[in-house]
Design a protein around this motif. Sequence first.
Motif, PDB file in Angstrom:
ATOM      1  N   ASP A  33      33.740  48.479  35.202  1.00  0.00           N
ATOM      2  CA  ASP A  33      34.984  48.045  35.812  1.00  0.00           C
ATOM      3  C   ASP A  33      35.731  49.186  36.475  1.00  0.00           C
ATOM      4  O   ASP A  33      36.939  49.101  36.711  1.00  0.00           O
ATOM      5  N   ARG A  36      37.810  48.410  39.471  1.00  0.00           N
ATOM      6  CA  ARG A  36      38.973  47.525  39.303  1.00  0.00           C
ATOM      7  C   ARG A  36      40.232  48.358  39.497  1.00  0.00           C
ATOM      8  O   ARG A  36      40.723  48.984  38.552  1.00  0.00           O
ATOM      9  N   ARG A  59      28.322  44.877  38.215  1.00  0.00           N
ATOM     10  CA  ARG A  59      28.903  43.701  37.564  1.00  0.00           C
ATOM     11  C   ARG A  59      30.267  44.055  37.005  1.00  0.00           C
ATOM     12  O   ARG A  59      30.404  44.957  36.192  1.00  0.00           O
ATOM     13  N   THR A  61      34.132  42.535  35.375  1.00  0.00           N
ATOM     14  CA  THR A  61      34.648  41.462  34.532  1.00  0.00           C
ATOM     15  C   THR A  61      35.968  40.936  35.069  1.00  0.00           C
ATOM     16  O   THR A  61      36.773  41.673  35.652  1.00  0.00           O
ATOM     17  N   VAL A  62      36.176  39.648  34.861  1.00  0.00           N
ATOM     18  CA  VAL A  62      37.442  38.988  35.156  1.00  0.00           C
ATOM     19  C   VAL A  62      37.805  38.168  33.920  1.00  0.00           C
ATOM     20  O   VAL A  62      36.974  37.414  33.405  1.00  0.00           O
ATOM     21  N   LEU A  79      40.217  42.288  43.088  1.00  0.00           N
ATOM     22  CA  LEU A  79      38.986  41.705  43.599  1.00  0.00           C
ATOM     23  C   LEU A  79      38.842  41.920  45.105  1.00  0.00           C
ATOM     24  O   LEU A  79      37.735  42.136  45.605  1.00  0.00           O
ATOM     25  N   SER A  83      35.663  43.879  46.353  1.00  0.00           N
ATOM     26  CA  SER A  83      34.762  43.152  47.241  1.00  0.00           C
ATOM     27  C   SER A  83      34.593  43.878  48.567  1.00  0.00           C
ATOM     28  O   SER A  83      33.473  44.022  49.077  1.00  0.00           O
ATOM     29  N   LEU A  95      30.400  38.977  39.278  1.00  0.00           N
ATOM     30  CA  LEU A  95      31.566  38.832  38.411  1.00  0.00           C
ATOM     31  C   LEU A  95      31.201  38.094  37.132  1.00  0.00           C
ATOM     32  O   LEU A  95      30.504  37.074  37.166  1.00  0.00           O
TER      33      LEU A  95
END
Length: 285
Positions: A33, A36, A59, A61-62, A79, A83, A95
Amino acid sequence: MSGRIALALLALSLVAARPASAGTGMFVGAADDGARSLDPLTAKAKMDLAALAGLGLVRMTVTWSPGEQTVGGDDKVVLQNASAAAQLDGIRLMLSIAPRDWRTTPLSSRARGEFAQYAASIARSFPAITDFVIGNEPNLNRFWMPQFGAGGIDLAARTYELLLAKTYDALKSVSPDVNVIGGALSPRGQDKAGAARQTHSPTAFIADLGAAYRNDGRRRPIMDMFAIHPYLIPSVLPPSFAHPRTTTIGIADYPKLVRLLTLAFAGTAQRGMSSKETMFASTSS
Protein backbone atom coordinates in the motif's frame (compact mmCIF):
# COMPACT_ATOMS: atom_id res chain seq x y z
CA MET A 1 9.37 -0.18 -1.66
CA SER A 2 8.36 1.12 1.76
CA GLY A 3 5.82 -0.57 3.99
CA ARG A 4 5.24 -4.25 4.42
CA ILE A 5 5.88 -5.97 1.11
CA ALA A 6 5.07 -9.47 0.02
CA LEU A 7 6.02 -10.91 -3.32
CA ALA A 8 2.98 -12.11 -5.20
CA LEU A 9 3.02 -15.08 -7.51
CA LEU A 10 0.23 -14.50 -9.96
CA ALA A 11 -0.60 -17.26 -12.37
CA LEU A 12 -3.56 -15.72 -14.07
CA SER A 13 -6.13 -17.84 -15.81
CA LEU A 14 -9.76 -18.19 -15.20
CA VAL A 15 -12.02 -20.19 -12.97
CA ALA A 16 -15.09 -19.17 -14.95
CA ALA A 17 -15.78 -17.22 -18.13
CA ARG A 18 -12.73 -15.31 -19.39
CA PRO A 19 -13.00 -11.51 -19.14
CA ALA A 20 -11.58 -9.83 -22.20
CA SER A 21 -9.18 -7.71 -20.15
CA ALA A 22 -7.73 -10.54 -18.08
CA GLY A 23 -4.72 -11.96 -19.84
CA THR A 24 -3.17 -15.27 -18.99
CA GLY A 25 0.39 -15.96 -17.96
CA MET A 26 2.65 -15.26 -15.02
CA PHE A 27 2.76 -11.94 -13.21
CA VAL A 28 5.22 -11.18 -10.43
CA GLY A 29 4.16 -8.28 -8.27
CA ALA A 30 3.86 -6.96 -4.74
CA ALA A 31 1.11 -6.65 -2.17
CA ASP A 32 1.89 -3.15 -0.98
CA ASP A 33 0.00 0.00 0.00
CA GLY A 34 2.99 2.29 -0.41
CA ALA A 35 1.29 4.08 -3.29
CA ARG A 36 -1.74 4.90 -1.16
CA SER A 37 -1.10 8.62 -0.87
CA LEU A 38 -3.05 11.85 -1.11
CA ASP A 39 0.01 13.30 -2.84
CA PRO A 40 0.16 12.26 -6.51
CA LEU A 41 3.93 12.74 -6.58
CA THR A 42 4.40 10.35 -3.66
CA ALA A 43 2.10 7.79 -5.29
CA LYS A 44 4.07 8.06 -8.53
CA ALA A 45 7.41 7.73 -6.72
CA LYS A 46 6.26 4.53 -5.01
CA MET A 47 4.93 3.08 -8.25
CA ASP A 48 8.18 4.04 -9.99
CA LEU A 49 10.05 1.89 -7.46
CA ALA A 50 7.82 -1.06 -8.29
CA ALA A 51 8.50 -0.59 -11.99
CA LEU A 52 12.25 -0.30 -11.39
CA ALA A 53 12.11 -3.55 -9.42
CA GLY A 54 10.61 -5.23 -12.49
CA LEU A 55 7.19 -5.80 -10.96
CA GLY A 56 4.27 -6.10 -13.33
CA LEU A 57 1.50 -5.86 -10.75
CA VAL A 58 0.76 -4.14 -7.47
CA ARG A 59 -2.09 -5.22 -5.23
CA MET A 60 -3.48 -2.51 -2.96
CA THR A 61 -6.13 -2.73 -0.26
CA VAL A 62 -9.37 -0.81 0.10
CA THR A 63 -11.36 -1.05 3.33
CA TRP A 64 -15.14 -1.01 3.37
CA SER A 65 -17.16 0.17 6.37
CA PRO A 66 -20.89 -0.45 6.98
CA GLY A 67 -23.06 2.17 5.31
CA GLU A 68 -20.60 2.97 2.51
CA GLN A 69 -22.09 2.57 -0.96
CA THR A 70 -19.88 4.90 -2.99
CA VAL A 71 -16.16 5.47 -2.85
CA GLY A 72 -15.35 9.03 -1.92
CA GLY A 73 -13.22 11.32 0.19
CA ASP A 74 -9.60 10.38 0.75
CA ASP A 75 -10.08 6.89 -0.66
CA LYS A 76 -11.16 8.27 -4.01
CA VAL A 77 -8.18 10.64 -4.17
CA VAL A 78 -5.80 7.83 -3.20
CA LEU A 79 -7.18 5.54 -5.89
CA GLN A 80 -7.03 8.29 -8.50
CA ASN A 81 -3.36 8.89 -7.70
CA ALA A 82 -2.45 5.20 -7.61
CA SER A 83 -4.37 4.38 -10.79
CA ALA A 84 -2.78 7.23 -12.72
CA ALA A 85 0.70 6.30 -11.47
CA ALA A 86 0.20 2.63 -12.34
CA GLN A 87 -0.91 3.46 -15.87
CA LEU A 88 2.08 5.72 -16.46
CA ASP A 89 4.43 2.97 -15.25
CA GLY A 90 2.69 0.17 -17.15
CA ILE A 91 1.79 -1.66 -13.94
CA ARG A 92 -1.37 -3.69 -13.47
CA LEU A 93 -3.17 -2.37 -10.37
CA MET A 94 -5.26 -4.87 -8.44
CA LEU A 95 -7.54 -3.95 -5.55
CA SER A 96 -8.44 -6.09 -2.58
CA ILE A 97 -11.73 -4.87 -1.07
CA ALA A 98 -12.55 -6.21 2.38
CA PRO A 99 -14.50 -5.30 5.52
CA ARG A 100 -12.52 -3.34 8.11
CA ASP A 101 -12.40 -6.34 10.48
CA TRP A 102 -14.55 -9.17 11.87
CA ARG A 103 -16.82 -6.63 13.57
CA THR A 104 -17.93 -5.26 10.20
CA THR A 105 -18.58 -8.54 8.38
CA PRO A 106 -21.49 -7.84 5.98
CA LEU A 107 -23.95 -10.46 7.19
CA SER A 108 -27.29 -8.89 6.26
CA SER A 109 -28.71 -8.50 2.77
CA ARG A 110 -28.54 -4.73 3.19
CA ALA A 111 -24.88 -4.79 4.22
CA ARG A 112 -23.97 -7.08 1.32
CA GLY A 113 -25.74 -4.72 -1.06
CA GLU A 114 -23.81 -1.76 0.31
CA PHE A 115 -20.51 -3.60 -0.04
CA ALA A 116 -21.32 -4.64 -3.61
CA GLN A 117 -22.33 -1.13 -4.63
CA TYR A 118 -19.18 0.27 -3.04
CA ALA A 119 -17.04 -2.10 -5.12
CA ALA A 120 -19.02 -1.25 -8.26
CA SER A 121 -18.52 2.47 -7.63
CA ILE A 122 -14.75 1.95 -7.70
CA ALA A 123 -14.93 0.01 -10.97
CA ARG A 124 -17.13 2.73 -12.42
CA SER A 125 -14.89 5.57 -11.27
CA PHE A 126 -11.63 3.91 -12.31
CA PRO A 127 -12.15 1.85 -15.47
CA ALA A 128 -8.41 1.20 -15.75
CA ILE A 129 -8.69 -0.97 -12.62
CA THR A 130 -10.25 -4.27 -13.65
CA ASP A 131 -8.99 -6.75 -11.03
CA PHE A 132 -10.89 -6.96 -7.74
CA VAL A 133 -10.24 -9.39 -4.89
CA ILE A 134 -13.34 -9.75 -2.74
CA GLY A 135 -12.65 -10.13 0.97
CA ASN A 136 -9.52 -11.20 2.79
CA GLU A 137 -9.06 -14.61 4.42
CA PRO A 138 -12.74 -15.16 5.29
CA ASN A 139 -11.78 -18.55 6.74
CA LEU A 140 -10.17 -16.79 9.73
CA ASN A 141 -12.01 -15.24 12.67
CA ARG A 142 -9.71 -12.22 12.52
CA PHE A 143 -11.38 -11.12 9.30
CA TRP A 144 -14.78 -12.85 9.23
CA MET A 145 -17.25 -13.76 11.94
CA PRO A 146 -19.08 -15.85 12.82
CA GLN A 147 -17.12 -18.83 11.53
CA PHE A 148 -19.43 -21.52 12.92
CA GLY A 149 -23.11 -21.87 13.62
CA ALA A 150 -25.30 -24.33 15.51
CA GLY A 151 -24.06 -27.88 15.19
CA GLY A 152 -20.71 -26.70 13.86
CA ILE A 153 -21.98 -25.64 10.43
CA ASP A 154 -19.70 -23.40 8.37
CA LEU A 155 -21.43 -20.02 8.51
CA ALA A 156 -18.39 -18.22 7.14
CA ALA A 157 -18.48 -20.01 3.79
CA ARG A 158 -22.25 -19.53 3.53
CA THR A 159 -22.21 -15.79 4.20
CA TYR A 160 -19.08 -15.22 2.12
CA GLU A 161 -20.70 -16.98 -0.86
CA LEU A 162 -23.66 -14.60 -0.63
CA LEU A 163 -21.34 -11.58 -0.57
CA LEU A 164 -19.24 -12.88 -3.45
CA ALA A 165 -22.32 -13.51 -5.59
CA LYS A 166 -23.78 -10.07 -4.85
CA THR A 167 -20.50 -8.31 -5.59
CA TYR A 168 -19.89 -10.35 -8.75
CA ASP A 169 -23.23 -9.19 -10.17
CA ALA A 170 -22.61 -5.56 -9.19
CA LEU A 171 -19.13 -5.48 -10.75
CA LYS A 172 -20.24 -7.24 -13.92
CA SER A 173 -23.04 -4.70 -14.30
CA VAL A 174 -20.32 -2.06 -14.63
CA SER A 175 -18.39 -4.05 -17.24
CA PRO A 176 -18.21 -7.72 -18.22
CA ASP A 177 -14.45 -7.22 -18.46
CA VAL A 178 -14.08 -6.72 -14.70
CA ASN A 179 -12.15 -9.63 -13.21
CA VAL A 180 -13.77 -10.81 -9.96
CA ILE A 181 -11.42 -12.79 -7.74
CA GLY A 182 -12.86 -14.85 -4.90
CA GLY A 183 -11.42 -16.77 -1.99
CA ALA A 184 -8.26 -14.97 -0.83
CA LEU A 185 -8.04 -17.72 1.76
CA SER A 186 -5.53 -18.30 4.50
CA PRO A 187 -3.59 -21.54 3.82
CA ARG A 188 -4.50 -23.09 7.15
CA GLY A 189 -7.22 -23.36 9.78
CA GLN A 190 -8.42 -25.59 12.60
CA ASP A 191 -11.96 -26.67 11.59
CA LYS A 192 -12.84 -26.89 15.30
CA ALA A 193 -16.06 -25.17 16.26
CA GLY A 194 -15.20 -25.38 19.96
CA ALA A 195 -11.71 -23.90 19.65
CA ALA A 196 -10.82 -20.63 21.31
CA ARG A 197 -9.88 -19.27 17.89
CA GLN A 198 -12.47 -20.31 15.33
CA THR A 199 -11.03 -20.84 11.86
CA HIS A 200 -11.56 -23.04 8.83
CA SER A 201 -8.94 -24.75 6.75
CA PRO A 202 -8.99 -23.88 3.04
CA THR A 203 -9.78 -27.54 2.36
CA ALA A 204 -13.02 -27.36 4.37
CA PHE A 205 -13.86 -23.83 3.27
CA ILE A 206 -13.66 -24.64 -0.46
CA ALA A 207 -15.95 -27.64 -0.04
CA ASP A 208 -18.39 -25.59 2.02
CA LEU A 209 -18.26 -22.70 -0.45
CA GLY A 210 -19.21 -25.09 -3.23
CA ALA A 211 -22.05 -26.51 -1.13
CA ALA A 212 -23.33 -23.02 -0.35
CA TYR A 213 -23.24 -22.14 -4.06
CA ARG A 214 -25.20 -25.27 -4.96
CA ASN A 215 -27.78 -24.61 -2.25
CA ASP A 216 -28.17 -21.08 -3.60
CA GLY A 217 -29.53 -22.47 -6.86
CA ARG A 218 -27.58 -19.77 -8.66
CA ARG A 219 -27.27 -19.98 -12.45
CA ARG A 220 -24.34 -17.58 -12.79
CA PRO A 221 -20.74 -17.86 -11.61
CA ILE A 222 -19.60 -16.09 -8.45
CA MET A 223 -15.99 -15.44 -9.52
CA ASP A 224 -13.61 -15.38 -12.46
CA MET A 225 -10.53 -16.46 -10.50
CA PHE A 226 -9.78 -18.05 -7.16
CA ALA A 227 -7.19 -16.69 -4.73
CA ILE A 228 -5.23 -18.30 -1.93
CA HIS A 229 -2.35 -17.06 0.23
CA PRO A 230 0.07 -20.01 0.30
CA TYR A 231 2.54 -18.65 2.84
CA LEU A 232 4.37 -21.23 4.91
CA ILE A 233 5.01 -21.27 8.64
CA PRO A 234 7.87 -21.16 9.42
CA SER A 235 8.90 -18.98 6.50
CA VAL A 236 12.20 -20.84 6.14
CA LEU A 237 10.33 -23.73 4.52
CA PRO A 238 10.89 -23.90 0.74
CA PRO A 239 7.98 -23.40 -1.70
CA SER A 240 8.35 -27.09 -2.61
CA PHE A 241 7.18 -28.14 0.88
CA ALA A 242 3.84 -29.94 0.46
CA HIS A 243 1.05 -30.97 2.83
CA PRO A 244 -0.35 -34.19 1.33
CA ARG A 245 -1.87 -35.45 4.60
CA THR A 246 -3.20 -32.24 6.12
CA THR A 247 -5.82 -29.63 5.26
CA THR A 248 -3.20 -26.90 4.71
CA ILE A 249 -2.59 -25.67 1.16
CA GLY A 250 0.76 -24.23 0.04
CA ILE A 251 2.26 -23.59 -3.37
CA ALA A 252 3.38 -27.21 -3.68
CA ASP A 253 -0.19 -28.38 -2.98
CA TYR A 254 -1.53 -27.02 -6.26
CA PRO A 255 -2.77 -30.44 -7.50
CA LYS A 256 -4.73 -30.84 -4.26
CA LEU A 257 -6.22 -27.39 -4.72
CA VAL A 258 -7.28 -28.21 -8.28
CA ARG A 259 -9.01 -31.38 -7.06
CA LEU A 260 -10.83 -29.50 -4.30
CA LEU A 261 -12.12 -26.80 -6.64
CA THR A 262 -13.13 -29.30 -9.30
CA LEU A 263 -15.09 -31.35 -6.78
CA ALA A 264 -16.67 -28.30 -5.15
CA PHE A 265 -18.05 -26.82 -8.38
CA ALA A 266 -18.37 -29.74 -10.80
CA GLY A 267 -21.60 -29.65 -12.79
CA THR A 268 -22.46 -26.05 -11.87
CA ALA A 269 -22.33 -22.73 -13.69
CA GLN A 270 -19.14 -22.01 -11.75
CA ARG A 271 -16.30 -23.87 -13.40
CA GLY A 272 -13.79 -25.49 -11.13
CA MET A 273 -10.18 -25.98 -12.16
CA SER A 274 -8.80 -28.49 -14.61
CA SER A 275 -5.19 -29.69 -14.57
CA LYS A 276 -4.50 -27.35 -17.50
CA GLU A 277 -5.78 -24.26 -15.72
CA THR A 278 -3.74 -22.20 -13.32
CA MET A 279 -4.49 -20.39 -10.10
CA PHE A 280 -4.23 -16.94 -8.72
CA ALA A 281 -1.99 -17.20 -5.69
CA SER A 282 -0.20 -14.70 -3.53
CA THR A 283 1.78 -14.64 -0.34
CA SER A 284 0.65 -12.71 2.68
CA SER A 285 2.51 -9.79 4.16
